[in-house]
Design a protein around this motif. Structure first.
Motif, PDB file in Angstrom:
ATOM      1  N   ALA A 363       0.799  -1.218   0.046  1.00  0.00           N
ATOM      2  CA  ALA A 363       0.127  -0.013   0.184  1.00  0.00           C
ATOM      3  C   ALA A 363       0.880   1.085   0.194  1.00  0.00           C
ATOM      4  O   ALA A 363       0.634   2.250  -0.631  1.00  0.00           O
ATOM      5  CB  ALA A 363      -0.931   0.191   1.331  1.00  0.00           C
ATOM      6  N   LEU A 364       2.055   1.218   0.818  1.00  0.00           N
ATOM      7  CA  LEU A 364       2.966   2.564   0.870  1.00  0.00           C
ATOM      8  C   LEU A 364       3.500   2.478  -0.548  1.00  0.00           C
ATOM      9  O   LEU A 364       3.568   3.745  -0.991  1.00  0.00           O
ATOM     10  CB  LEU A 364       3.985   2.443   1.976  1.00  0.00           C
ATOM     11  CG  LEU A 364       3.453   2.283   3.155  1.00  0.00           C
ATOM     12  CD1 LEU A 364       4.658   2.057   4.367  1.00  0.00           C
ATOM     13  CD2 LEU A 364       2.965   3.610   3.585  1.00  0.00           C
ATOM     14  N   LEU A 365       3.905   1.419  -0.986  1.00  0.00           N
ATOM     15  CA  LEU A 365       4.719   1.765  -2.427  1.00  0.00           C
ATOM     16  C   LEU A 365       3.491   2.187  -3.360  1.00  0.00           C
ATOM     17  O   LEU A 365       3.939   2.919  -4.430  1.00  0.00           O
ATOM     18  CB  LEU A 365       5.221   0.326  -2.700  1.00  0.00           C
ATOM     19  CG  LEU A 365       6.040   0.419  -4.107  1.00  0.00           C
ATOM     20  CD1 LEU A 365       7.222   1.513  -4.106  1.00  0.00           C
ATOM     21  CD2 LEU A 365       6.644  -1.163  -4.368  1.00  0.00           C
ATOM     22  N   ALA A 366       2.572   1.276  -3.689  1.00  0.00           N
ATOM     23  CA  ALA A 366       1.391   1.790  -4.436  1.00  0.00           C
ATOM     24  C   ALA A 366       1.209   3.276  -4.529  1.00  0.00           C
ATOM     25  O   ALA A 366       0.909   4.149  -5.463  1.00  0.00           O
ATOM     26  CB  ALA A 366       0.435   0.968  -4.341  1.00  0.00           C
ATOM     27  N   GLY A 367       1.060   3.807  -3.214  1.00  0.00           N
ATOM     28  CA  GLY A 367       0.742   5.169  -2.985  1.00  0.00           C
ATOM     29  C   GLY A 367       1.741   5.986  -3.694  1.00  0.00           C
ATOM     30  O   GLY A 367       1.398   7.126  -4.145  1.00  0.00           O
ATOM     31  N   ASP A 368       2.813   5.650  -3.306  1.00  0.00           N
ATOM     32  CA  ASP A 368       3.915   6.714  -3.857  1.00  0.00           C
ATOM     33  C   ASP A 368       4.148   6.635  -5.243  1.00  0.00           C
ATOM     34  O   ASP A 368       4.158   7.613  -6.174  1.00  0.00           O
ATOM     35  CB  ASP A 368       5.328   6.174  -2.986  1.00  0.00           C
ATOM     36  CG  ASP A 368       6.416   7.320  -3.170  1.00  0.00           C
ATOM     37  OD1 ASP A 368       6.225   8.250  -2.416  1.00  0.00           O
ATOM     38  OD2 ASP A 368       7.383   7.338  -4.048  1.00  0.00           O
ATOM     39  N   ILE A 369       3.988   5.298  -5.784  1.00  0.00           N
ATOM     40  CA  ILE A 369       3.933   5.228  -7.346  1.00  0.00           C
ATOM     41  C   ILE A 369       2.831   6.169  -8.002  1.00  0.00           C
ATOM     42  O   ILE A 369       3.156   7.075  -8.859  1.00  0.00           O
ATOM     43  CB  ILE A 369       3.859   3.959  -7.709  1.00  0.00           C
ATOM     44  CG1 ILE A 369       5.113   3.049  -7.611  1.00  0.00           C
ATOM     45  CG2 ILE A 369       3.456   3.658  -9.256  1.00  0.00           C
ATOM     46  CD1 ILE A 369       4.994   1.486  -7.712  1.00  0.00           C
ATOM     47  N   ARG A 370       1.656   5.906  -7.375  1.00  0.00           N
ATOM     48  CA  ARG A 370       0.413   6.697  -7.942  1.00  0.00           C
ATOM     49  C   ARG A 370       0.623   8.139  -7.950  1.00  0.00           C
ATOM     50  O   ARG A 370       0.333   8.952  -8.642  1.00  0.00           O
ATOM     51  CB  ARG A 370      -0.665   5.930  -7.241  1.00  0.00           C
ATOM     52  CG  ARG A 370      -2.202   6.777  -7.937  1.00  0.00           C
ATOM     53  CD  ARG A 370      -3.087   6.235  -7.110  1.00  0.00           C
ATOM     54  NE  ARG A 370      -3.676   4.746  -7.233  1.00  0.00           N
ATOM     55  CZ  ARG A 370      -4.244   4.271  -8.189  1.00  0.00           C
ATOM     56  NH1 ARG A 370      -4.771   5.085  -9.178  1.00  0.00           N
ATOM     57  NH2 ARG A 370      -4.535   2.929  -8.484  1.00  0.00           N
ATOM     58  N   THR A 371       1.062   8.478  -6.721  1.00  0.00           N
ATOM     59  CA  THR A 371       1.295   9.846  -6.473  1.00  0.00           C
ATOM     60  C   THR A 371       2.277  10.577  -7.368  1.00  0.00           C
ATOM     61  O   THR A 371       2.023  11.548  -8.019  1.00  0.00           O
ATOM     62  CB  THR A 371       1.622  10.350  -5.082  1.00  0.00           C
ATOM     63  OG1 THR A 371       0.732   9.854  -4.198  1.00  0.00           O
ATOM     64  CG2 THR A 371       1.811  11.928  -4.817  1.00  0.00           C
ATOM     65  N   PHE A 372       3.275  10.013  -7.560  1.00  0.00           N
ATOM     66  CA  PHE A 372       4.274  10.313  -8.704  1.00  0.00           C
ATOM     67  C   PHE A 372       3.992  10.627  -9.927  1.00  0.00           C
ATOM     68  O   PHE A 372       3.887  11.482 -10.711  1.00  0.00           O
ATOM     69  CB  PHE A 372       5.646   9.785  -8.522  1.00  0.00           C
ATOM     70  CG  PHE A 372       6.651  10.160  -9.394  1.00  0.00           C
ATOM     71  CD1 PHE A 372       7.179  11.220  -9.261  1.00  0.00           C
ATOM     72  CD2 PHE A 372       7.305   9.286 -10.085  1.00  0.00           C
ATOM     73  CE1 PHE A 372       8.197  11.757 -10.159  1.00  0.00           C
ATOM     74  CE2 PHE A 372       8.169   9.616 -11.018  1.00  0.00           C
ATOM     75  CZ  PHE A 372       8.825  10.749 -11.235  1.00  0.00           C
ATOM     76  N   PHE A 373       3.429   9.223 -10.465  1.00  0.00           N
ATOM     77  CA  PHE A 373       3.332   9.243 -11.789  1.00  0.00           C
ATOM     78  C   PHE A 373       1.812  10.270 -12.190  1.00  0.00           C
ATOM     79  O   PHE A 373       1.787  10.902 -13.144  1.00  0.00           O
ATOM     80  CB  PHE A 373       2.974   7.668 -12.419  1.00  0.00           C
ATOM     81  CG  PHE A 373       4.176   7.016 -12.299  1.00  0.00           C
ATOM     82  CD1 PHE A 373       5.349   7.614 -13.068  1.00  0.00           C
ATOM     83  CD2 PHE A 373       4.280   5.810 -12.001  1.00  0.00           C
ATOM     84  CE1 PHE A 373       6.631   6.996 -13.095  1.00  0.00           C
ATOM     85  CE2 PHE A 373       5.655   5.085 -12.135  1.00  0.00           C
ATOM     86  CZ  PHE A 373       6.589   5.426 -12.745  1.00  0.00           C
ATOM     87  N   SER A 374       0.770  10.076 -11.422  1.00  0.00           N
ATOM     88  CA  SER A 374      -0.073  10.998 -11.437  1.00  0.00           C
ATOM     89  C   SER A 374       0.106  12.472 -11.663  1.00  0.00           C
ATOM     90  O   SER A 374      -0.515  13.291 -12.296  1.00  0.00           O
ATOM     91  CB  SER A 374      -1.049  10.654 -10.635  1.00  0.00           C
ATOM     92  OG  SER A 374      -1.753   9.285 -10.538  1.00  0.00           O
ATOM     93  N   SER A 375       1.043  12.744 -10.844  1.00  0.00           N
ATOM     94  CA  SER A 375       1.446  14.189 -10.985  1.00  0.00           C
ATOM     95  C   SER A 375       2.052  14.963 -12.179  1.00  0.00           C
ATOM     96  O   SER A 375       1.783  16.002 -12.523  1.00  0.00           O
ATOM     97  CB  SER A 375       2.342  14.704  -9.858  1.00  0.00           C
ATOM     98  OG  SER A 375       3.589  14.015  -9.939  1.00  0.00           O
ATOM     99  N   LEU A 376       2.557  13.726 -13.012  1.00  0.00           N
ATOM    100  CA  LEU A 376       3.154  14.046 -14.197  1.00  0.00           C
ATOM    101  C   LEU A 376       2.204  14.071 -15.298  1.00  0.00           C
ATOM    102  O   LEU A 376       2.542  14.303 -16.538  1.00  0.00           O
ATOM    103  CB  LEU A 376       4.327  13.194 -14.665  1.00  0.00           C
ATOM    104  CG  LEU A 376       5.373  12.999 -13.407  1.00  0.00           C
ATOM    105  CD1 LEU A 376       6.304  11.933 -13.881  1.00  0.00           C
ATOM    106  CD2 LEU A 376       6.100  14.244 -13.421  1.00  0.00           C
TER     107      LEU A 376
END
Length: 376
Positions: A363-376
């Motif tokens: 969950a922590l990793l998915a959240g970080d991946i989602r936050t980063f890539f979605s911001s781009l």
């Protein structure tokens, strides 16, 4: 061509596995409760007893086949991969690359978290290939299947699946392959996300003055090589000598792989605080049933051969946007060192989770991946 694939191991193979487990010749052991001399005998015997008596491969196989598996022929290699489409109104293509000594199972907990839609309706089309020589991908039959070549194969796979541009994430070998994907195919790879700075950079002293944190990082790297890196030296120099024994003994294979899960994960001295026996043995049974421990280990040899070649590997700063999620991993790089190599636009440090973060803290990793890539 994208061909649907089902995972299946024959009863004959499973019966042979149990027979070999029953015939294990156990070594003697001087006190090794802290695992400092290698895999603890009592735990290994407990795990192998469970593998023999209780582990249900058919049940795990059924679970694995709930994901959509495919194979494709890419540049002369058979590549196995999971391909799950996102369920949102808008989906971002994302390639996830595993490492060693895990397999595509590293990402099974991550896939449903990333294919789900967020509040904005954004999800990910997730592609999880097995590295050549790992799992259900074909074993290389000629020298040269190094991370650079694998990056080329994976770029071609994504193009075959219809993704002209995509995001990429990886850890362990996956971080090396992901970096090379971005360096070699900058028009295809829009951004990358890593859980570690590729280990090859530990062997390169960057120009200019180093910060104190960078000096400590490089020194820790040297110490780690001396205390924990013997497996990598063997696999980089004489993988075939090692391969015969590991391919012939399931207990030996388990000892070789489980030690890494114990030493590299974040737990309080109890491996099963973060992994169940079924999780550990599913990964092990894939290595055993596909007979890929030697071809997996050989990737270290191929990398060593590539690094020894006269061609200089570029270490210029990568322009591709990069996110880094640092867990309690083997040797955590400081941000200033990472920024010498990558265009770091997101840096997150977590206080729990280890080398196999996608399995330990999905969950922590998915959240970080989602936050980063979605911001781009």
């Amino acid at each position: 061509m994208c061909t649907p694939f089902q995972i299946y191991f024959s009863q004959e193979m499973l019966d042979d596995l149990r027979a070999r487990l029953a015939a294990t010749r156990w070594i003697t052991e001087i006190d090794n409760s802290d695992w400092m001399a290698g895999t603890n005998k009592a735990y290994l015997q407990e795990l192998c007893a469970y593998w023999f008596n209780e582990f249900n491969w058919e049940q795990q196989q059924q679970y694995l086949n709930t994901f959509r598996h495919y194979t494709s022929e890419i540049q002369g290699s058979t590549i196995h991969y999971i391909w799950e489409k996102g369920r949102g109104n808008s989906s971002i293509p994302l390639l996830l690359t595993h490492g060693y000594p895990d397999s595509f199972v590293r990402f099974l907990k991550l896939i449903p978290l990333l294919t789900a839609a967020d509040e904005e309706g954004v999800s990910f089309d997730v592609v999880v290939p097995s590295i050549p020589g790992y799992g259900f991908s074909g074993k290389p039959i000629a020298p040269g299947m190094n991370p650079s070549k694998i990056a080329s194969v994976f770029a071609a796979l994504m193009q075959q699946l219809g993704y002209d541009t995509f995001m990429a994430h990886g850890g362990d070998w996956g971080s090396t392959i992901t970096e090379l994907l971005a360096r070699q195919h900058p028009d295809q790879v829009a951004a990358i996300h890593l859980t570690d700075i590729p280990f090859i950079h530990l062997f390169e002293i960057p120009p200019g003055e180093l910060s104190q944190a960078e000096k400590e990082y490089l020194e820790k790297g040297k110490q780690w090589q001396q205390l924990e890196g013997a497996y990598a030296m063997i696999q980089s120099t004489k993988p075939q000598t090692l391969g015969y024994g590991l391919n012939d003994s399931p207990a030996g294979l388990a000892a070789w792989i489980i030690e890494k899960f114990y030493r590299w994960s974040d737990h309080p001295g109890d491996l099963e605080a973060v992994f169940t026996k079924d999780e550990l043995l599913t990964n092990l049974t894939i290595y055993w049933g596909t007979e890929t421990i030697h071809s997996a280990n050989r990737l270290y040899y191929e990398m060593a051969q590539a690094m020894a070649s006269p061609q200089k590997t570029t270490t210029e700063k990568l322009a591709t946007p990069a996110g880094v999620a640092e867990f309690k991993d083997l040797i955590a790089a400081p941000r200033d060192y990472a920024e010498r190599l990558f265009n770091v636009q997101r840096w997150t440090e977590f206080d729990k989770g280890g080398h196999f973060a996608a399995m330990e803290q999905p969950a922590l990793l998915a959240g970080d991946i989602r936050t980063f890539f979605s911001s781009l």
